[in-house]
Design a protein around this motif. Structure first.
Motif, PDB file in Angstrom:
ATOM      1  N   ALA A 227      22.072  29.437  29.691  1.00  0.00           N
ATOM      2  CA  ALA A 227      21.494  30.049  28.530  1.00  0.00           C
ATOM      3  C   ALA A 227      21.558  31.674  28.911  1.00  0.00           C
ATOM      4  O   ALA A 227      21.718  32.314  28.084  1.00  0.00           O
ATOM      5  N   TRP A 228      20.797  31.810  30.106  1.00  0.00           N
ATOM      6  CA  TRP A 228      20.661  33.184  30.591  1.00  0.00           C
ATOM      7  C   TRP A 228      21.715  34.074  30.719  1.00  0.00           C
ATOM      8  O   TRP A 228      21.803  35.134  30.091  1.00  0.00           O
ATOM      9  N   ASN A 229      22.696  33.616  31.364  1.00  0.00           N
ATOM     10  CA  ASN A 229      23.534  34.399  31.836  1.00  0.00           C
ATOM     11  C   ASN A 229      25.227  34.491  31.289  1.00  0.00           C
ATOM     12  O   ASN A 229      26.132  35.167  31.338  1.00  0.00           O
ATOM     13  N   SER A 230      25.518  33.342  30.783  1.00  0.00           N
ATOM     14  CA  SER A 230      26.905  33.090  29.872  1.00  0.00           C
ATOM     15  C   SER A 230      27.147  34.324  29.030  1.00  0.00           C
ATOM     16  O   SER A 230      26.559  34.533  28.244  1.00  0.00           O
ATOM     17  N   LEU A 231      28.492  34.992  29.418  1.00  0.00           N
ATOM     18  CA  LEU A 231      28.975  35.722  28.525  1.00  0.00           C
ATOM     19  C   LEU A 231      28.012  37.156  28.572  1.00  0.00           C
ATOM     20  O   LEU A 231      27.915  38.037  27.613  1.00  0.00           O
TER      21      LEU A 231
ATOM     22  N   LEU B  16      23.431  34.799  47.902  1.00  0.00           N
ATOM     23  CA  LEU B  16      23.204  35.847  47.162  1.00  0.00           C
ATOM     24  C   LEU B  16      23.542  35.769  45.540  1.00  0.00           C
ATOM     25  O   LEU B  16      24.669  35.092  45.287  1.00  0.00           O
ATOM     26  N   GLU B  17      22.868  36.345  44.781  1.00  0.00           N
ATOM     27  CA  GLU B  17      23.132  36.250  43.365  1.00  0.00           C
ATOM     28  C   GLU B  17      23.541  37.560  42.895  1.00  0.00           C
ATOM     29  O   GLU B  17      22.708  38.497  42.567  1.00  0.00           O
ATOM     30  N   TYR B  18      24.755  37.596  42.441  1.00  0.00           N
ATOM     31  CA  TYR B  18      25.413  39.094  42.084  1.00  0.00           C
ATOM     32  C   TYR B  18      24.602  39.259  41.009  1.00  0.00           C
ATOM     33  O   TYR B  18      23.958  38.527  40.055  1.00  0.00           O
ATOM     34  N   PHE B  19      24.666  40.764  40.616  1.00  0.00           N
ATOM     35  CA  PHE B  19      24.045  41.090  39.188  1.00  0.00           C
ATOM     36  C   PHE B  19      24.801  40.411  37.933  1.00  0.00           C
ATOM     37  O   PHE B  19      25.939  40.437  38.044  1.00  0.00           O
ATOM     38  N   GLY B  20      23.932  39.923  37.231  1.00  0.00           N
ATOM     39  CA  GLY B  20      24.308  39.126  36.075  1.00  0.00           C
ATOM     40  C   GLY B  20      24.455  37.626  36.247  1.00  0.00           C
ATOM     41  O   GLY B  20      24.747  36.952  35.487  1.00  0.00           O
ATOM     42  N   TYR B  21      23.848  37.329  37.464  1.00  0.00           N
ATOM     43  CA  TYR B  21      23.842  35.989  37.820  1.00  0.00           C
ATOM     44  C   TYR B  21      22.426  35.402  38.187  1.00  0.00           C
ATOM     45  O   TYR B  21      21.675  36.063  38.602  1.00  0.00           O
ATOM     46  N   GLY B  22      22.251  33.870  38.003  1.00  0.00           N
ATOM     47  CA  GLY B  22      21.047  33.636  38.346  1.00  0.00           C
ATOM     48  C   GLY B  22      19.736  34.376  37.878  1.00  0.00           C
ATOM     49  O   GLY B  22      19.830  34.513  36.797  1.00  0.00           O
ATOM     50  N   PHE B  23      19.009  34.530  38.877  1.00  0.00           N
ATOM     51  CA  PHE B  23      17.806  35.266  38.449  1.00  0.00           C
ATOM     52  C   PHE B  23      17.880  36.799  38.774  1.00  0.00           C
ATOM     53  O   PHE B  23      16.923  37.545  38.231  1.00  0.00           O
TER      54      PHE B  23
ATOM     55  N   ALA C 224      26.422  30.137  36.867  1.00  0.00           N
ATOM     56  CA  ALA C 224      25.349  30.651  36.118  1.00  0.00           C
ATOM     57  C   ALA C 224      24.223  30.934  37.137  1.00  0.00           C
ATOM     58  O   ALA C 224      23.426  31.790  37.092  1.00  0.00           O
ATOM     59  N   SER C 225      23.865  29.940  38.349  1.00  0.00           N
ATOM     60  CA  SER C 225      22.768  29.880  39.050  1.00  0.00           C
ATOM     61  C   SER C 225      23.381  29.713  40.356  1.00  0.00           C
ATOM     62  O   SER C 225      23.507  28.658  40.953  1.00  0.00           O
ATOM     63  N   PRO C 226      23.957  30.562  41.171  1.00  0.00           N
ATOM     64  CA  PRO C 226      24.428  30.617  42.569  1.00  0.00           C
ATOM     65  C   PRO C 226      23.668  29.824  43.399  1.00  0.00           C
ATOM     66  O   PRO C 226      23.728  28.924  44.264  1.00  0.00           O
ATOM     67  N   ILE C 227      22.136  30.120  43.438  1.00  0.00           N
ATOM     68  CA  ILE C 227      21.162  29.638  44.353  1.00  0.00           C
ATOM     69  C   ILE C 227      21.072  28.159  44.084  1.00  0.00           C
ATOM     70  O   ILE C 227      21.218  27.231  45.065  1.00  0.00           O
ATOM     71  N   ALA C 228      20.734  27.717  42.762  1.00  0.00           N
ATOM     72  CA  ALA C 228      20.789  26.130  42.808  1.00  0.00           C
ATOM     73  C   ALA C 228      22.230  25.705  42.867  1.00  0.00           C
ATOM     74  O   ALA C 228      22.278  24.464  43.384  1.00  0.00           O
ATOM     75  N   ASP C 229      23.148  26.264  42.316  1.00  0.00           N
ATOM     76  CA  ASP C 229      24.517  25.569  42.625  1.00  0.00           C
ATOM     77  C   ASP C 229      24.997  25.194  44.061  1.00  0.00           C
ATOM     78  O   ASP C 229      25.538  24.221  44.413  1.00  0.00           O
ATOM     79  N   PHE C 230      24.596  26.118  45.112  1.00  0.00           N
ATOM     80  CA  PHE C 230      24.657  26.235  46.480  1.00  0.00           C
ATOM     81  C   PHE C 230      23.733  25.242  47.229  1.00  0.00           C
ATOM     82  O   PHE C 230      24.227  25.155  48.371  1.00  0.00           O
ATOM     83  N   MET C 231      22.648  24.997  46.687  1.00  0.00           N
ATOM     84  CA  MET C 231      21.547  24.475  47.366  1.00  0.00           C
ATOM     85  C   MET C 231      22.027  23.255  48.096  1.00  0.00           C
ATOM     86  O   MET C 231      21.634  23.221  49.492  1.00  0.00           O
TER      87      MET C 231
ATOM     88  N   ILE D 196      17.491  24.009  36.325  1.00  0.00           N
ATOM     89  CA  ILE D 196      17.824  25.636  36.500  1.00  0.00           C
ATOM     90  C   ILE D 196      19.130  25.953  36.083  1.00  0.00           C
ATOM     91  O   ILE D 196      19.404  26.926  35.243  1.00  0.00           O
ATOM     92  N   LYS D 197      20.290  25.194  36.476  1.00  0.00           N
ATOM     93  CA  LYS D 197      21.490  25.501  36.233  1.00  0.00           C
ATOM     94  C   LYS D 197      21.854  25.619  34.743  1.00  0.00           C
ATOM     95  O   LYS D 197      22.341  26.044  34.385  1.00  0.00           O
ATOM     96  N   LYS D 198      21.258  24.573  33.964  1.00  0.00           N
ATOM     97  CA  LYS D 198      21.154  24.699  32.662  1.00  0.00           C
ATOM     98  C   LYS D 198      20.788  25.660  31.886  1.00  0.00           C
ATOM     99  O   LYS D 198      21.397  26.431  31.130  1.00  0.00           O
TER     100      LYS D 198
END
Length: 320
Positions: free
Chosen positions: A225-229, A97-104, A75-82, A219-221
């Motif tokens: 909500a922003w990105n799932s599915l 990097l957050e691919y399109f459809g990921y994170g922000f 859902a949030s690569p930046i927060a996930d990898f921090m 942020i991950k949570k």
């Protein structure tokens, strides 16, 4: 009898109208909150790629650059990898990097092919004015994109360090079923967000790890909500078989240093996981496999050890 039928009909109509009303309220509140949250909690730098916004985070210093690439649906690569980025950043420049459809990042309708995703990675790094060659550090499905990148643009990739990364031949054994595009409605109507409110104790496994700050967990949570599915994620999921098939039976170039850091739980539960990674090796002196205790999201619990192994590997294989 007729009166009873009329009353039943009115009740059904009332229930139907109520459900529609709740869905509209959920969708409206979800999209308003999403916009506010993304603005308030945005981390990193926003770059433009083909009219779409992609988010990146850069930290650390050093002559070599590590590019962290996330697993499918993170859902949030930046927060996930921090936590991992912080440890690597003491010795190297680190890019998430957050691919399109990921994170922000924005969503996209562009095909989630190996070619498109790799070109987006290259464009993002160029816009960040970060020159290669790069050490790619993929988690999960990004292992396939990293292999494609290294083979198509060999001068731009000096090593790959995988985190329980996917390999092409895994779908030879078991193909992934397609995901229905109708599932995007769960995102559009904010139902994923509603579920997170109904199940406030739901955890992704990193919540219990002291490496993550409370804001990163938040942020991950929210990003779930922003990105799932969303449309991009479902399109990418449905491209897995095609993207892996494009690289069937391809091995790593014999000049490319590779370190595959596998999760013990994955190795123990999937008898093919270790052999599939061993099949890719062409030069055992510079292509290694390590196994660490933990689950597929190995960096949640092993950020420190992954950083140590990475530094040892880079020092042994890439120091001029």
């Amino acid at each position: 009898m007729k009166k009873a039928i009329r009353i039943t009909g009115k009740i059904i109509l009332w229930i139907f109208v109520t459900i529609i009303g709740l869905l509209l309220i959920s969708a409206l509140s979800h999209n308003i909150l999403k916009s506010m949250e993304k603005h308030k909690y945005k981390i990193g730098k926003t770059i433009d790629i083909d009219g779409k916004h992609m988010q990146a985070y850069v930290t650390g210093q050093g002559e070599k650059t590590i590019v962290l690439l996330s697993g499918l649906g993170t859902a949030s690569p930046i927060a996930d990898f921090m936590p991992l980025a912080d440890r690597l950043g003491t010795d190297y420049k680190v890019v998430i990097l957050e691919y399109f459809g990921y994170g922000f990042s924005d969503s996209t309708k562009a095909e989630r092919s190996n070619e498109n995703i790799v070109n987006e990675i290259r464009t993002a790094l160029n816009q960040l004015e970060i020159k290669g060659p790069y050490i790619l550090m993929p988690h999960s499905i990004s292992g396939v994109y990293s292999m494609y990148y290294a083979i198509k643009y060999p001068d731009e990739v000096e090593a790959i360090i995988g985190i329980d990364e996917s390999v092409p031949n895994q779908t030879k054994i078991s193909k992934d079923p397609d995901m229905s595009h109708s599932l995007t409605l769960l995102n559009t109507f904010g139902i994923i967000r509603d579920i997170t409110y109904l199940l406030p104790e739901a955890e992704d496994g990193s919540n219990k790890n002291n490496d993550y700050t409370q804001e990163q967990i938040k942020i991950k949570k929210m990003a779930t909500a922003w990105n799932s599915l969303n449309e991009s994620i479902i399109n990418e999921f449905n491209m897995v078989n095609k993207n892996t098939e494009e690289l069937y039976d391809v091995k790593y170039p014999d000049h490319l240093p590779v370190l595959a850091i596998l999760a013990k739980e994955t190795v123990d539960t999937d008898k093919n996981w270790l052999p599939l990674h061993q099949q890719l090796i062409t030069s055992p002196s510079i292509q290694k496999i390590e196994t660490l205790p933990g689950e597929h999201y190995l960096h949640w619990t092993n950020a420190g050890r992954i950083a140590e192994l990475s530094k040892e590997f880079i020092s042994a294989n890439l120091t001029k």
